[in-house]
Design a protein around this motif. Structure first.
Motif, PDB file in Angstrom:
ATOM      1  N   THR A 153      -4.164  15.458  -0.907  1.00 37.30           N
ATOM      2  CA  THR A 153      -2.825  15.974  -1.166  1.00 37.30           C
ATOM      3  C   THR A 153      -2.877  17.257  -1.996  1.00 37.30           C
ATOM      4  O   THR A 153      -3.896  17.586  -2.618  1.00 37.30           O
ATOM      5  CB  THR A 153      -1.966  14.942  -1.916  1.00 37.30           C
ATOM      6  N   GLU A 154      -1.753  17.981  -2.014  1.00 40.20           N
ATOM      7  CA  GLU A 154      -1.660  19.257  -2.735  1.00 40.20           C
ATOM      8  C   GLU A 154      -1.828  19.056  -4.237  1.00 40.20           C
ATOM      9  O   GLU A 154      -2.345  19.926  -4.940  1.00 40.20           O
ATOM     10  CB  GLU A 154      -0.312  19.905  -2.434  1.00 40.20           C
ATOM     11  N   SER A 155      -1.426  17.895  -4.731  1.00 42.63           N
ATOM     12  CA  SER A 155      -1.547  17.609  -6.163  1.00 42.63           C
ATOM     13  C   SER A 155      -2.989  17.314  -6.570  1.00 42.63           C
ATOM     14  O   SER A 155      -3.297  17.210  -7.749  1.00 42.63           O
ATOM     15  CB  SER A 155      -0.668  16.408  -6.526  1.00 42.63           C
ATOM     16  N   GLY A 156      -3.872  17.154  -5.567  1.00 45.82           N
ATOM     17  CA  GLY A 156      -5.268  16.843  -5.845  1.00 45.82           C
ATOM     18  C   GLY A 156      -5.563  15.357  -5.852  1.00 45.82           C
ATOM     19  O   GLY A 156      -6.716  14.951  -5.997  1.00 45.82           O
ATOM     20  N   GLU A 157      -4.532  14.540  -5.678  1.00 42.69           N
ATOM     21  CA  GLU A 157      -4.712  13.094  -5.697  1.00 42.69           C
ATOM     22  C   GLU A 157      -5.002  12.577  -4.294  1.00 42.69           C
ATOM     23  O   GLU A 157      -4.313  12.937  -3.334  1.00 42.69           O
ATOM     24  CB  GLU A 157      -3.437  12.422  -6.240  1.00 42.69           C
ATOM     25  N   GLU A 158      -6.037  11.762  -4.158  1.00 43.32           N
ATOM     26  CA  GLU A 158      -6.338  11.143  -2.870  1.00 43.32           C
ATOM     27  C   GLU A 158      -5.466   9.915  -2.672  1.00 43.32           C
ATOM     28  O   GLU A 158      -5.251   9.143  -3.603  1.00 43.32           O
ATOM     29  CB  GLU A 158      -7.818  10.752  -2.803  1.00 43.32           C
ATOM     30  N   LYS A 159      -4.979   9.722  -1.438  1.00 43.27           N
ATOM     31  CA  LYS A 159      -4.088   8.598  -1.154  1.00 43.27           C
ATOM     32  C   LYS A 159      -4.521   7.899   0.122  1.00 43.27           C
ATOM     33  O   LYS A 159      -5.069   8.508   1.033  1.00 43.27           O
ATOM     34  CB  LYS A 159      -2.639   9.079  -1.046  1.00 43.27           C
ATOM     35  N   THR A 160      -4.254   6.603   0.183  1.00 40.75           N
ATOM     36  CA  THR A 160      -4.651   5.818   1.344  1.00 40.75           C
ATOM     37  C   THR A 160      -3.785   6.152   2.547  1.00 40.75           C
ATOM     38  O   THR A 160      -2.570   6.346   2.429  1.00 40.75           O
ATOM     39  CB  THR A 160      -4.564   4.314   1.042  1.00 40.75           C
ATOM     40  N   VAL A 161      -4.422   6.204   3.708  1.00 44.31           N
ATOM     41  CA  VAL A 161      -3.695   6.495   4.938  1.00 44.31           C
ATOM     42  C   VAL A 161      -2.755   5.356   5.321  1.00 44.31           C
ATOM     43  O   VAL A 161      -1.851   5.519   6.135  1.00 44.31           O
ATOM     44  CB  VAL A 161      -4.691   6.798   6.083  1.00 44.31           C
ATOM     45  N   TYR A 162      -2.941   4.182   4.702  1.00 48.02           N
ATOM     46  CA  TYR A 162      -2.066   3.054   5.004  1.00 48.02           C
ATOM     47  C   TYR A 162      -0.609   3.348   4.641  1.00 48.02           C
ATOM     48  O   TYR A 162       0.307   2.713   5.148  1.00 48.02           O
ATOM     49  CB  TYR A 162      -2.547   1.798   4.287  1.00 48.02           C
ATOM     50  N   THR A 163      -0.383   4.316   3.764  1.00 49.95           N
ATOM     51  CA  THR A 163       0.985   4.723   3.454  1.00 49.95           C
ATOM     52  C   THR A 163       1.685   5.227   4.709  1.00 49.95           C
ATOM     53  O   THR A 163       2.865   4.932   4.944  1.00 49.95           O
ATOM     54  CB  THR A 163       0.983   5.827   2.379  1.00 49.95           C
ATOM     55  N   LEU A 164       0.966   5.979   5.552  1.00 46.78           N
ATOM     56  CA  LEU A 164       1.555   6.486   6.797  1.00 46.78           C
ATOM     57  C   LEU A 164       1.521   5.429   7.901  1.00 46.78           C
ATOM     58  O   LEU A 164       2.419   5.384   8.745  1.00 46.78           O
ATOM     59  CB  LEU A 164       0.813   7.751   7.243  1.00 46.78           C
ATOM     60  N   ILE A 165       0.496   4.582   7.886  1.00 49.41           N
ATOM     61  CA  ILE A 165       0.452   3.489   8.863  1.00 49.41           C
ATOM     62  C   ILE A 165       1.639   2.563   8.648  1.00 49.41           C
ATOM     63  O   ILE A 165       2.249   2.082   9.600  1.00 49.41           O
ATOM     64  CB  ILE A 165      -0.877   2.709   8.753  1.00 49.41           C
TER      65      ILE A 165
ATOM     66  N   LYS B  46       0.817  -1.216   0.000  1.00 51.26           N
ATOM     67  CA  LYS B  46       0.000   0.000   0.000  1.00 51.26           C
ATOM     68  C   LYS B  46       0.846   1.259   0.000  1.00 51.26           C
ATOM     69  O   LYS B  46       0.318   2.368  -0.116  1.00 51.26           O
ATOM     70  CB  LYS B  46      -0.915   0.012   1.229  1.00 51.26           C
ATOM     71  N   SER B  47       2.144   1.104   0.144  1.00 46.93           N
ATOM     72  CA  SER B  47       3.035   2.257   0.120  1.00 46.93           C
ATOM     73  C   SER B  47       3.160   2.797  -1.301  1.00 46.93           C
ATOM     74  O   SER B  47       3.188   2.031  -2.267  1.00 46.93           O
ATOM     75  CB  SER B  47       4.417   1.864   0.644  1.00 46.93           C
TER      76      SER B  47
ATOM     77  N   ASP C 203       5.865   7.048  -0.479  1.00 44.03           N
ATOM     78  CA  ASP C 203       5.234   7.969  -1.409  1.00 44.03           C
ATOM     79  C   ASP C 203       6.018   9.283  -1.409  1.00 44.03           C
ATOM     80  O   ASP C 203       6.150   9.928  -0.379  1.00 44.03           O
ATOM     81  CB  ASP C 203       3.776   8.210  -0.992  1.00 44.03           C
ATOM     82  N   GLU C 204       6.534   9.682  -2.572  1.00 45.69           N
ATOM     83  CA  GLU C 204       7.427  10.839  -2.642  1.00 45.69           C
ATOM     84  C   GLU C 204       6.724  12.138  -2.277  1.00 45.69           C
ATOM     85  O   GLU C 204       7.316  13.019  -1.641  1.00 45.69           O
ATOM     86  CB  GLU C 204       8.044  10.947  -4.044  1.00 45.69           C
TER      87      GLU C 204
ATOM     88  N   LYS D 176       7.598  14.440   1.474  1.00 45.17           N
ATOM     89  CA  LYS D 176       8.037  15.836   1.539  1.00 45.17           C
ATOM     90  C   LYS D 176       7.171  16.696   2.450  1.00 45.17           C
ATOM     91  O   LYS D 176       7.451  17.874   2.646  1.00 45.17           O
ATOM     92  CB  LYS D 176       8.042  16.436   0.133  1.00 45.17           C
ATOM     93  N   CYS D 177       6.126  16.131   3.016  1.00 40.88           N
ATOM     94  CA  CYS D 177       5.239  16.892   3.897  1.00 40.88           C
ATOM     95  C   CYS D 177       5.896  17.156   5.249  1.00 40.88           C
ATOM     96  O   CYS D 177       6.954  16.616   5.576  1.00 40.88           O
ATOM     97  CB  CYS D 177       3.923  16.143   4.085  1.00 40.88           C
ATOM     98  N   ASN D 178       5.249  18.006   6.030  1.00 41.60           N
ATOM     99  CA  ASN D 178       5.758  18.367   7.358  1.00 41.60           C
ATOM    100  C   ASN D 178       5.088  17.503   8.420  1.00 41.60           C
ATOM    101  O   ASN D 178       3.852  17.431   8.472  1.00 41.60           O
ATOM    102  CB  ASN D 178       5.478  19.848   7.650  1.00 41.60           C
ATOM    103  N   TYR D 179       5.904  16.866   9.276  1.00 37.40           N
ATOM    104  CA  TYR D 179       5.376  15.971  10.300  1.00 37.40           C
ATOM    105  C   TYR D 179       5.871  16.396  11.679  1.00 37.40           C
ATOM    106  O   TYR D 179       7.075  16.601  11.886  1.00 37.40           O
ATOM    107  CB  TYR D 179       5.799  14.525  10.030  1.00 37.40           C
TER     108      TYR D 179
END
Length: 415
Positions: free
Chosen positions: A306-318, A134-135, A374-375, A379-382
């Motif tokens: 996301t800023e690009s307008g694309e929706e992404k699964t939260v599992y990338t951060l999980i 899912k990443s 996910d590139e 690059k986001c702020n955490y």
């Protein structure tokens, strides 16, 4: 019920977590056994394992899994191999009976993490199954995955509803051909909304079933062709309790408590799974006599904007949080992710209290960011926040003490 009482009494005689409660009596009724919450089990760690299984635990002869992280809490789960197989058998029987799905059929699924560190693979092959990470699930990568599925010709897929949404959107965006080999999709891990079911049906034109389960028990309830979720009574015992802990016997909603009938190594008795629902005893067209479970609130999964307008699964951060846990031996006990803008996130962590003074926040942040594939999200702020106590379940009650809704949310989009 007598057999269940015997199982519970034996568990209270052999599991340190229960022995400490010192509550067993010869005349004990089922409702006299105390309920237990996930936080309590997490704090016990190996104390939740039956004494007979301790040598198996130290000999690495138990199946060891962690709760998936999709609930925001992590817990170690241990099974005897024979018990694990026994718990899965009823589900396979019904897959065959209702939807003609067999263990040897080709299948595709998506996983959060399989290997630690930066060596985790984009996909894995396990016999007749292909799993995709899912990443870094961009629409372009999903397109590549779907084209590979067209070539592989899977008979069925096991998906979370949020993953199914992204896959359906990918098919529509790129006008991809129909996956003709698919005859069945099983949804699990999140609440399946009617509009999501409709989207999947329109995209894949196949049979769909909802399966409610958890790593602690495996399958809890399974949807028959008539749309009812029947409780897997040979595997679990399910109760609905009100705010005072009383058993609800009518049609009212309450908190769900589950008891295993198969896991003897780590027997969970009257365990609060954190979901809300009700049990109905009514006839069904499939002719099953098993009770019907209606989930009214449970695990939900919003998509990251996301800023690009694309929706992404939260599992990338999980997956990034999972990576910390694998690298640091289960350090994180619970988490919550807040998205405050397209690029700003707060990661709230409850970690092992013995480690709080020794683990620098910057080190956790570095491990977290390194675990994001996910590139754009990388690059986001955490901001990493360390919380002292476990987050409570957000269950609300009305003036009569009935459940009015709510559920702990491990991901919150604040805008």
């Amino acid at each position: 019920m007598e057999k269940l009482n015997t199982f519970a009494k034996k568990s209270y005689d052999t599991v340190p977590m229960y022995i400490r409660k010192r509550c067993v009596r010869d005349d004990m009724k089922w409702e006299d056994y105390p309920t237990i919450e996930k936080n309590e089990v997490i704090e016990q760690e190996a104390g939740a394992i039956a004494t007979y299984a301790i040598p198996l635990y130290y000999g690495n002869k138990l199946i060891r899994t962690r709760t998936s992280g999709s609930t925001g809490k992590y817990m170690e789960i241990y099974w005897k191999k024979s018990d694990y197989a026994k718990s899965m058998m009823p589900l396979w029987i019904l897959r065959k009976k209702y939807y003609d799905i067999n263990p040897e059929d080709k299948m595709c699924f998506f996983f959060t993490i399989m290997e630690i560190g930066n060596n985790d693979k984009d996909r894995i092959i396990q016999g007749n199954q292909i799993g995709y990470s899912k990443s870094n699930l961009s629409m372009e990568r999903l397109k590549t995955i779907y084209l590979e599925m067209l070539e592989y010709k899977p008979v069925w897929m096991l998906l979370q509803p949020s993953m199914a949404i992204l896959l359906c959107r990918c098919v529509k965006r790129y006008n991809l051909p129909k996956l003709d080999s698919i005859k069945y999709i099983e949804l699990t891990g999140e609440i399946l909304r009617d509009e999501v079911r409709k989207l999947i049906t329109e995209t894949f034109d196949c049979k769909i079933a909802n399966q409610y389960g958890a790593n602690e028990f495996n399958s809890i309830a399974y949807e028959c062709p008539y749309g009812n979720m029947h409780i897997m009574t040979s595997n679990v015992y399910v109760e609905v309790l009100d705010k005072a802990g009383n058993i609800i016997t009518d049609d009212r909603e309450g908190k769900l408590y589950i008891t295993t009938k198969t896991n003897t190594a780590m027997p969970l008795i009257r365990y609060g799974i954190g979901d809300i629902g009700k049990i109905e005893q009514c006839e069904c067209g499939c002719e099953s006599k098993r009770p019907i479970l209606r989930l009214t609130s449970g695990r939900t999964n919003d998509l990251i904007q996301t800023e690009s307008g694309e929706e992404k699964t939260v599992y990338t951060l999980i997956r990034a949080i999972d990576n910390i846990n694998y690298e640091m031996d289960g350090l994180i006990k619970q988490f919550q992710i807040e998205q405050n803008s397209y690029t700003d996130f707060i990661i709230k962590l409850v970690i092992d209290e013995d480690e709080q003074d020794y683990i620098p926040v910057e080190e956790l942040k570095k491990l977290f960011v390194n675990g994001i594939y996910d590139e754009e999200l990388k690059k986001c702020n955490y901001s990493i926040w360390i919380e002292d106590e476990m987050f409570p379940e957000e269950v609300m009650y009305d003036e009569n003490g009935n459940v009015a809704g709510g559920k702990f949310k491990y991901f919150k989009r604040m805008f």
